[in-house]
Design an enzyme around this catalytic site. Structure first.
Site, mmCIF file in Angstrom:
data_model
loop_
_atom_site.group_PDB
_atom_site.id
_atom_site.type_symbol
_atom_site.label_atom_id
_atom_site.label_comp_id
_atom_site.label_asym_id
_atom_site.label_seq_id
_atom_site.Cartn_x
_atom_site.Cartn_y
_atom_site.Cartn_z
ATOM 1 N N SER B 146 -25.816 20.545 35.504
ATOM 2 C CA SER B 146 -25.928 22.097 34.437
ATOM 3 C C SER B 146 -26.878 22.303 34.181
ATOM 4 C CB SER B 146 -25.730 20.670 33.342
ATOM 5 O OG SER B 146 -25.118 21.553 31.844
ATOM 6 N N ARG B 215 -23.713 19.353 18.145
ATOM 7 C CA ARG B 215 -23.448 17.500 19.381
ATOM 8 C C ARG B 215 -21.738 17.582 19.854
ATOM 9 N NH1 ARG B 215 -25.985 16.262 24.085
ATOM 10 N NH2 ARG B 215 -25.778 13.635 24.392
ATOM 11 N N ASP B 310 -14.560 19.968 35.859
ATOM 12 C CA ASP B 310 -15.081 20.372 35.194
ATOM 13 C C ASP B 310 -15.129 21.448 34.912
ATOM 14 O OD1 ASP B 310 -17.549 21.443 33.622
ATOM 15 O OD2 ASP B 310 -18.707 20.846 35.826
ATOM 16 N N HIS B 343 -17.705 17.962 33.378
ATOM 17 C CA HIS B 343 -18.785 18.517 33.508
ATOM 18 C C HIS B 343 -19.588 17.297 33.699
ATOM 19 C CE1 HIS B 343 -21.903 20.936 33.561
ATOM 20 N NE2 HIS B 343 -22.880 20.465 32.243
ATOM 21 N N ASP B 344 -19.544 16.498 32.963
ATOM 22 C CA ASP B 344 -20.624 14.829 32.755
ATOM 23 C C ASP B 344 -20.077 14.497 34.080
ATOM 24 O OD1 ASP B 344 -21.604 14.826 30.521
ATOM 25 O OD2 ASP B 344 -20.055 13.543 29.413
#
Lengths: 364, 364
Positions: B146, B215, B310, B343-344
Site C-alpha cells: 500500500s 477510519r 483490491d 486491499h488488505d
C-alpha cells in the site's frame, strides 16, 4: 417550457407501519403529467431515488432546472405524456412535501424529529397506493431507478394485481454488506454532528457538516473510478501544485465539497437517516425465503436495466433478480447498458433508456 | 516468542522538506530483526502502510498480538532474519515514536499540531535514508504494501544506487481521483469534529468521532464487496430482524463501529491528516513527466504484486508501473494474486507472498 406544480394529497385514514407503529395523518406531495384515460389504466408511477422528490419533470415557475427525470418524461419521451398519465410523489419519510421527520406531529404540535417512526420500503409503497387509489388509477406501470427500483419491486410483490409492468433500473433486490456499510458511515456522520441534537435541530443550527459528509460518501459511490478520472484526473483546483496545507488541493475535492454544501441546502438530515435505514432493511429474498419464491405468482411484465460501471448496485445484483424471474418462467427483459457514468447513469443515459423503455411499454 | 523492542534514532541535522520548510530535530522510532553483515549489504527496509508503525515483527513484552507483518518476517519466512538484516521505522508524520504532529516542537515547547509542516512521501523517505546511513547499511532491498509500496518506489527513484531490489505490493504510482476523494472525506470528518480545535486537542477531548468516521470509510475500501459479503452477509447483530431505530442493526455496522473505536485509541487524528495528504500528493508520472521517464535510469530489480479483489489500488495501476518498467527493459517480475481479501490481502495472504518474495530475493 412545460410548467407544472406540486399538489398535496391528504389522508386521515391511519397507516399501520411495518414497525407496528401508526401514522394517523399523512400528506403526500405529488405531480402528474398527461391525463388519465376513462378506464384508469394508462398510468405510470415514477418512484424516486434516495434524495429525489415529486418534481420528476417540467418546470416550476422560477426553476433554474427542470424536474430530475425531465429527459425521460414528456411528449414523445420514454414516459410519453401524450399516451400515459405519469405520476410522481415524494416518498414517506422524505422532506419535500410528504409526511416525514420534518413534518409537524399532530400529537405534539412540533416536528417529529426522531419521534417519527422508522419506515420501510413496504411502508413507502403502502402510502403511494393510497395516492394511486385517490387518483382513480386502476392499472399502472411502476418505474424507478436505484431506490426507486426497490419500490417498483415492492409494488409488484404487494399490489401485483394492479401492476401491468415493472421497470427496475440500476437497482437491487437487496443491499450488499458494503452498501449497508456506506450508509452506516453516512448516518454516523450525521449522528455525530454536535448540531444534530438528537434530531431536534429545526429551530437552531442544523447538522450540516455531518449531512455534507454523508452526501460526499454517497456521491463517491454514485460515480465510478473511470468517470471520476475522466472528470477530474489529478488536476489541482485553481493552482498548479500542492498547497501544503489542509485546504482543498484537487478538483475532485472541490467538487465533493460543492456537492455536500448544495445538498445541505435542500435536504433534511433526519430524512437521510430514515430513508437510508429503509433501504438497508429492504430484502426481498430475506422476506420471502428466496427471490424465486417472492416472484412465484407475479403476472407483471418486468424490464430490468443495469449499467456496466455501476459498482454500487452492480449488474450481478440485477442478474440475480432476472434469473429468479426467468426460473419462474416470468415475462422479463434485461438490458445491461455499457456506460461510463456509474450508478448515476440512470439519470444521465436517457437516449438509450428511452429506446428500451418505449419499446417495452409498447409490447403486448 | 521473539521479543523485540523499539529504538529511537535522533538527529539534529536539519531536514529540508519539499514544502520548503525545515525540521531542525527529528527522531525516528525503528526496530531491527536479524544482523547486518560486515559488508552492510544484506539489509531489507520494510515500509509500513497508512496507519502502521515500526513494530513489524516479533513481540513486545505485554503484547497481545505480534508486529503487523509478523507472518512475513522471521527465521525461514519471506523476509528471512537468518539471512537478512530487516529494519522497519515509523514514518515521518506518524504517531508511534517518529517525529510528527504529536511531537513537541522545540521552538514552542508544545505539540506541533497543525504547526507541523505538510510532508510528502519524498520527505518520509529522506528521513528513512538518514536512519539507513546511521545503521551502516550500504545496499538494501526496500519492500512495502500500500503506501509502503509508494515509499519503495521513491527509494528506487531517489536513492537507486543503494537499492538492489524493490518490492511493491498492493500499491500504486499515484492515487486515482476516487482514492483522493475517499481520503478527502475522511479528513473532512476529522476537521469537522468540534473537538478538533484546529489541531490543538492534545490536552483535552480528542476528535474521536471524526477520526472514527475516517477510519470506517478507509476500512470499507480495504475490504472488497465479496469479502464483506463472506464475512457479514446481511446478518443482524445479536437479533433476528430490524430494530426500527438508529442503533446498530447489522453485523457489518457493528464491525465498522468497532474498527473506528479501536483506531482512535491507537492513532492520532493529526497524523491521519498529514499522512493521507502525503499519499494524495505522491505522483511519479506527474513529477517525472511519465512513468517511463521516471524509471529510465533505474538499475534495481522490481517485484510488483497486486491482488485481484483490491479495488482501492487495483491491478490495473500495478500493471501501468510494470509496463513502464518493461518498456524501459528493466528487470521486473509481476504477480497478480487471486485473493478474495481486497486491499488488505497484503497483510493476510502471507503464504503465497512468502513463496514469491523468497524466490525474488534469491535470484541474481
Amino acid at each position: 417550457m412545460y410548467i407544472v406544480e406540486t399538489k398535496i394529497f391528504k389522508s386521515d385514514e391511519p397507516v399501520l407501519l411495518e414497525s407496528g407503529r401508526e401514522l394517523k395523518h399523512i400528506e403526500v406531495a405529488y405531480e402528474t403529467y398527461g391525463a388519465l384515460n376513462p378506464q384508469g389504466d394508462n398510468a405510470i408511477l415514477l418512484l424516486h431515488a434516495l434524495t429525489g422528490d415529486a418534481h420528476a419533470a417540467g418546470w416550476h415557475i422560477g426553476d433554474k432546472k427542470p424536474g430530475w427525470w425531465n429527459d425521460m418524461v414528456g411528449s414523445g419521451k420514454a414516459f410519453d405524456t401524450d399516451k400515459y398519465f405519469v405520476v410522481c410523489s415524494n416518498m414517506l419519510g422524505g422532506c419535500s412535501g410528504t409526511t416525514g421527520p420534518n413534518s409537524i406531529n399532530p400529537e405534539t404540535g412540533k416536528e417529529y424529529g426522531l419521534g417519527f417512526p422508522v419506515i420501510t420500503i413496504e411502508d413507502v409503497v403502502k402510502v403511494q397506493k393510497k395516492l394511486v387509489d385517490f387518483l382513480g388509477i386502476k392499472k399502472l406501470t411502476v418505474a424507478g431507478g436505484s431506490m426507486g427500483g426497490m419500490q417498483a419491486l415492492e409494488w409488484a410483490l404487494t399490489y401485483g394485481d394492479m401492476v401491468d409492468r415493472v421497470i427496475v433500473i440500476a437497482s437491487t433486490p437487496r443491499l450488499s454488506a458494503q452498501s449497508i456499510a456506506f450508509n452506516a458511515v453516512g448516518r454516523n456522520a450525521i449522528l455525530s454532528d454536535p448540531n444534530f441534537n438528537n434530531g431536534n435541530y429545526y429551530h437552531g443550527k442544523k447538522p450540516e457538516k455531518g449531512l455534507a459528509i454523508a452526501r460526499m460518501i454517497g456521491h463517491i459511490t454514485y460515480l465510478c473510478e473511470e468517470a471520476m478520472h475522466e472528470k477530474f484526473a489529478r488536476r489541482f483546483q485553481d493552482k498548479d501544485g500542492p498547497g501544503f496545507n489542509f485546504d482543498i488541493d484537487f478538483e475532485v475535492e472541490s467538487y465533493l465539497a460543492h456537492q455536500g454544501q448544495t445538498f445541505v441546502d435542500r435536504f433534511d438530515a433526519n430524512s437521510y437517516l430514515y430513508i437510508t435505514k429503509a433501504v438497508d432493511y429492504f430484502d426481498v429474498a430475506g422476506k420471502y425465503g428466496s427471490l424465486e419464491k417472492a416472484f412465484e405468482k407475479t403476472k407483471s411484465k418486468f424490464l430490468v436495466i443495469s449499467f456496466t460501471s455501476d459498482w454500487l448496485f452492480p449488474s450481478s445484483q440485477s442478474k440475480e433478480l432476472v434469473n429468479a424471474l426467468m426460473n419462474n418462467k416470468k415475462d422479463v427483459s434485461y438490458c445491461e447498458i455499457d456506460s461510463p457514468c456509474g450508478h448515476d447513469a440512470f439519470l444521465l443515459e436517457y437516449e438509450v433508456q428511452t429506446k428500451i423503455i418505449r419499446s417495452f411499454l409498447c409490447t403486448d
